[in-house]
Write a protein that holds these residues in place. Structure first.
Motif, PDB file in Angstrom:
ATOM      1  N   ALA A 243       0.834  -1.196   0.000  1.00 41.31           N
ATOM      2  CA  ALA A 243       0.000   0.000   0.000  1.00 41.31           C
ATOM      3  C   ALA A 243       0.873   1.253   0.000  1.00 41.31           C
ATOM      4  N   THR A 244       0.335   2.314  -0.548  1.00 38.62           N
ATOM      5  CA  THR A 244       0.965   3.630  -0.460  1.00 38.62           C
ATOM      6  C   THR A 244       0.131   4.494   0.477  1.00 38.62           C
ATOM      7  N   ALA A 245       0.542   5.717   0.661  1.00 35.45           N
ATOM      8  CA  ALA A 245      -0.181   6.631   1.549  1.00 35.45           C
ATOM      9  C   ALA A 245      -1.589   6.926   1.038  1.00 35.45           C
ATOM     10  N   ASN A 246      -1.857   6.639  -0.218  1.00 36.90           N
ATOM     11  CA  ASN A 246      -3.167   6.914  -0.812  1.00 36.90           C
ATOM     12  C   ASN A 246      -4.163   5.775  -0.644  1.00 36.90           C
ATOM     13  N   ASP A 247      -3.714   4.639  -0.108  1.00 37.84           N
ATOM     14  CA  ASP A 247      -4.564   3.449  -0.025  1.00 37.84           C
ATOM     15  C   ASP A 247      -5.136   3.278   1.376  1.00 37.84           C
ATOM     16  N   ASN A 248      -6.396   2.852   1.425  1.00 38.07           N
ATOM     17  CA  ASN A 248      -7.087   2.603   2.695  1.00 38.07           C
ATOM     18  C   ASN A 248      -7.099   1.108   2.955  1.00 38.07           C
ATOM     19  N   ALA A 249      -6.338   0.677   3.951  1.00 33.86           N
ATOM     20  CA  ALA A 249      -6.236  -0.749   4.252  1.00 33.86           C
ATOM     21  C   ALA A 249      -7.526  -1.322   4.828  1.00 33.86           C
ATOM     22  N   SER A 250      -8.435  -0.477   5.253  1.00 36.13           N
ATOM     23  CA  SER A 250      -9.674  -0.947   5.886  1.00 36.13           C
ATOM     24  C   SER A 250     -10.832  -1.108   4.908  1.00 36.13           C
ATOM     25  N   ASP A 251     -10.624  -0.764   3.654  1.00 38.16           N
ATOM     26  CA  ASP A 251     -11.706  -0.783   2.663  1.00 38.16           C
ATOM     27  C   ASP A 251     -11.407  -1.808   1.581  1.00 38.16           C
ATOM     28  N   ALA A 252     -12.087  -2.943   1.653  1.00 34.78           N
ATOM     29  CA  ALA A 252     -11.843  -4.038   0.706  1.00 34.78           C
ATOM     30  C   ALA A 252     -12.635  -3.906  -0.582  1.00 34.78           C
ATOM     31  N   THR A 253     -13.329  -2.772  -0.772  1.00 31.51           N
ATOM     32  CA  THR A 253     -14.098  -2.580  -1.998  1.00 31.51           C
ATOM     33  C   THR A 253     -13.288  -1.887  -3.094  1.00 31.51           C
ATOM     34  N   VAL A 254     -12.119  -1.379  -2.758  1.00 34.97           N
ATOM     35  CA  VAL A 254     -11.329  -0.570  -3.688  1.00 34.97           C
ATOM     36  C   VAL A 254     -10.073  -1.322  -4.117  1.00 34.97           C
ATOM     37  N   LEU A 255      -9.878  -1.419  -5.431  1.00 29.79           N
ATOM     38  CA  LEU A 255      -8.636  -1.991  -5.954  1.00 29.79           C
ATOM     39  C   LEU A 255      -7.493  -1.006  -5.743  1.00 29.79           C
ATOM     40  N   TRP A 256      -6.350  -1.508  -5.328  1.00 29.90           N
ATOM     41  CA  TRP A 256      -5.175  -0.652  -5.261  1.00 29.90           C
ATOM     42  C   TRP A 256      -4.580  -0.514  -6.656  1.00 29.90           C
ATOM     43  N   PRO A 257      -3.968   0.616  -6.955  1.00 22.71           N
ATOM     44  CA  PRO A 257      -3.439   0.842  -8.309  1.00 22.71           C
ATOM     45  C   PRO A 257      -2.405  -0.211  -8.718  1.00 22.71           C
ATOM     46  N   ALA A 258      -2.424  -0.549  -9.989  1.00 21.61           N
ATOM     47  CA  ALA A 258      -1.458  -1.517 -10.528  1.00 21.61           C
ATOM     48  C   ALA A 258      -0.035  -0.991 -10.458  1.00 21.61           C
ATOM     49  N   THR A 259       0.119   0.308 -10.253  1.00 25.79           N
ATOM     50  CA  THR A 259       1.445   0.919 -10.160  1.00 25.79           C
ATOM     51  C   THR A 259       2.061   0.791  -8.768  1.00 25.79           C
ATOM     52  N   ASN A 260       1.307   0.283  -7.797  1.00 25.08           N
ATOM     53  CA  ASN A 260       1.861   0.094  -6.450  1.00 25.08           C
ATOM     54  C   ASN A 260       3.046  -0.869  -6.489  1.00 25.08           C
ATOM     55  N   PRO A 261       4.007  -0.704  -5.586  1.00 23.10           N
ATOM     56  CA  PRO A 261       5.136  -1.642  -5.536  1.00 23.10           C
ATOM     57  C   PRO A 261       4.662  -3.060  -5.242  1.00 23.10           C
ATOM     58  N   GLN A 262       5.336  -4.025  -5.838  1.00 17.94           N
ATOM     59  CA  GLN A 262       5.026  -5.430  -5.595  1.00 17.94           C
ATOM     60  C   GLN A 262       6.299  -6.198  -5.257  1.00 17.94           C
ATOM     61  N   ARG A 263       6.137  -7.245  -4.467  1.00 18.14           N
ATOM     62  CA  ARG A 263       7.238  -8.135  -4.110  1.00 18.14           C
ATOM     63  C   ARG A 263       6.761  -9.574  -4.247  1.00 18.14           C
ATOM     64  N   ILE A 264       7.592 -10.412  -4.841  1.00 22.15           N
ATOM     65  CA  ILE A 264       7.266 -11.843  -4.916  1.00 22.15           C
ATOM     66  C   ILE A 264       7.850 -12.499  -3.671  1.00 22.15           C
ATOM     67  N   ALA A 265       6.981 -12.865  -2.751  1.00 22.83           N
ATOM     68  CA  ALA A 265       7.422 -13.439  -1.477  1.00 22.83           C
ATOM     69  C   ALA A 265       8.028 -14.814  -1.655  1.00 22.83           C
ATOM     70  N   GLY A 266       7.642 -15.497  -2.718  1.00 22.68           N
ATOM     71  CA  GLY A 266       8.150 -16.836  -2.961  1.00 22.68           C
ATOM     72  C   GLY A 266       7.195 -17.622  -3.835  1.00 22.68           C
ATOM     73  N   GLN A 267       7.413 -18.905  -3.893  1.00 19.60           N
ATOM     74  CA  GLN A 267       6.622 -19.773  -4.765  1.00 19.60           C
ATOM     75  C   GLN A 267       5.921 -20.843  -3.951  1.00 19.60           C
ATOM     76  N   LEU A 268       4.620 -20.992  -4.183  1.00 20.68           N
ATOM     77  CA  LEU A 268       3.844 -22.094  -3.619  1.00 20.68           C
ATOM     78  C   LEU A 268       3.970 -23.284  -4.558  1.00 20.68           C
ATOM     79  N   VAL A 269       4.437 -24.402  -4.035  1.00 22.17           N
ATOM     80  CA  VAL A 269       4.638 -25.607  -4.836  1.00 22.17           C
ATOM     81  C   VAL A 269       3.741 -26.707  -4.286  1.00 22.17           C
TER      82      VAL A 269
END
Length: 338
Positions: A243-269
């Motif tokens: 999330a960035t400062a513009n995102d509300n973590a309490s509102d699950a109705t809103v998509l966060w922008p595709a430009t937000n940073p992403q991290r690949i935590a790992g792989q589910l096998v």
């Protein structure tokens, strides 16, 4: 409106409206219907167990102290399922598919997550979910959505979603947000998704038409996954969106922008799959509030509500399993939920 009802089934909650108090018991009563499927989950009754390991990349180690995000291999028990309370309903017909996981299941550091194909919810509070359910029952859902513009992102997803031919080619979302907490006590709001490695192929129009005909195979998606696993592991990248400062973590109705940073935590096998009866996932309650140190829930009220409903469903199933074992009836299926 089947997909709307399935979303509500996937996120049943306890709500309190001044005009009409509603409890977790009330919602589980409604969800299970007049014919109780003894020993089965009240939601996502049709499913099966999977197991494997999460190969953590270490990309989230700076954001969270949780063991599961430290570089290494971490075992998990999981479950694929579809929305609905009927364990014999054809899985290919269900409008929502789910992947639930318990990582590090035999450890105090275990982490449980229940992910679904929709990336957002239609509305953001238990009270509004209750009103939405009433609107579906009263055939006034169009008017309800017209009065709730926050449903726009969900309605857009619903209009564009095309189910694929396999559990292995769907993308599953946490939907709700959580906080990662690092060793310095700093927190970062995140959502995550299990992103498939296998190429996605949507159901053809003929296949979708055929899936609406009777009789239909109850577990065609399950059979496809079992066959696929016989050829090798099924894998997903576990991708976290920050999330960035513009995102509300309490509102699950809103998509966060595709430009937000992403991290690949790992792989589910995923390396193994079994019928749910008699296997580990069946006795598990995939409560999303079972979190290790280093992960905390956001203030999203839906998270607390889900936990309350899961607990009530789990209690009922456990009682049914116990009674059936005492009477010598071996039809009980387990004692977990979601």
């Amino acid at each position: 409106m089947a997909i709307i009802a399935a979303i509500i089934a996937a996120f049943v909650y306890a709500a309190s409206d001044k005009r009409q108090p509603v409890s977790a018991q009330d919602f589980v009563n409604l969800q299970q219907g007049d014919v109780i499927q003894q020993g089965f989950r009240r939601a996502h009754a049709n499913g099966f167990c999977v197991s494997g390991e999460f190969i953590a990349s270490g990309a989230l180690a700076e954001y969270s102290s949780a063991t599961v995000f430290q570089t290494g291999r971490h075992p998990f028990i999981g479950r694929f399922s579809v929305a609905g309370n009927n364990p014999t309903a054809p899985d290919v017909k269900a409008p929502v598919r789910s992947l639930a996981l318990t990582l590090l299941p035999d450890s105090a550091a275990q982490w449980r997550t229940a992910m679904n194909t929709p990336p957002v919810l239609p509305v953001g509070t238990p009270e509004k979910f209750y009103q939405q359910l009433q609107a579906i029952k009263n055939n006034t859902i169009a008017e309800f959505f017209a009065a709730h513009p926050e449903s726009a992102a969900f309605l857009q997803w619903r209009a564009s979603y095309q189910p694929t031919q396999s559990y292995a080619t769907e993308q599953y979302h946490s939907i709700n947000a959580f906080y990662l907490i690092n060793n310095a006590g700093q927190q970062q709001a995140v959502r995550w998704a299990a992103v498939p490695s296998a190429a996605s192929e949507t159901l053809s129009s003929d296949s979708q038409h055929d899936s609406q005909q009777e009789p239909a195979v109850t577990d065609s998606l399950q059979q496809e996954l079992f066959t696929r696993l016989a050829q090798g592991p099924v894998t997903f990248d576990l991708v976290f969106t920050l999330a960035t400062a513009n995102d509300n973590a309490s509102d699950a109705t809103v998509l966060w922008p595709a430009t937000n940073p992403q991290r690949i935590a790992g792989q589910l096998v995923i390396t193994a799959a079994n019928e749910q009866k008699g296997h580990q996932c069946d006795a598990l309650n995939f409560d999303p509030l079972v979190l290790p140190a280093g992960i905390q829930p956001s203030e999203d009220p839906i998270l607390r509500a889900r936990a309350a409903a899961y607990a009530e469903s789990h209690r009922r199933r456990a009682r049914e399993v116990l009674l059936e074992s005492l009477t010598g009836n071996n039809s009980a299926k387990g004692a977990g939920d979601e």
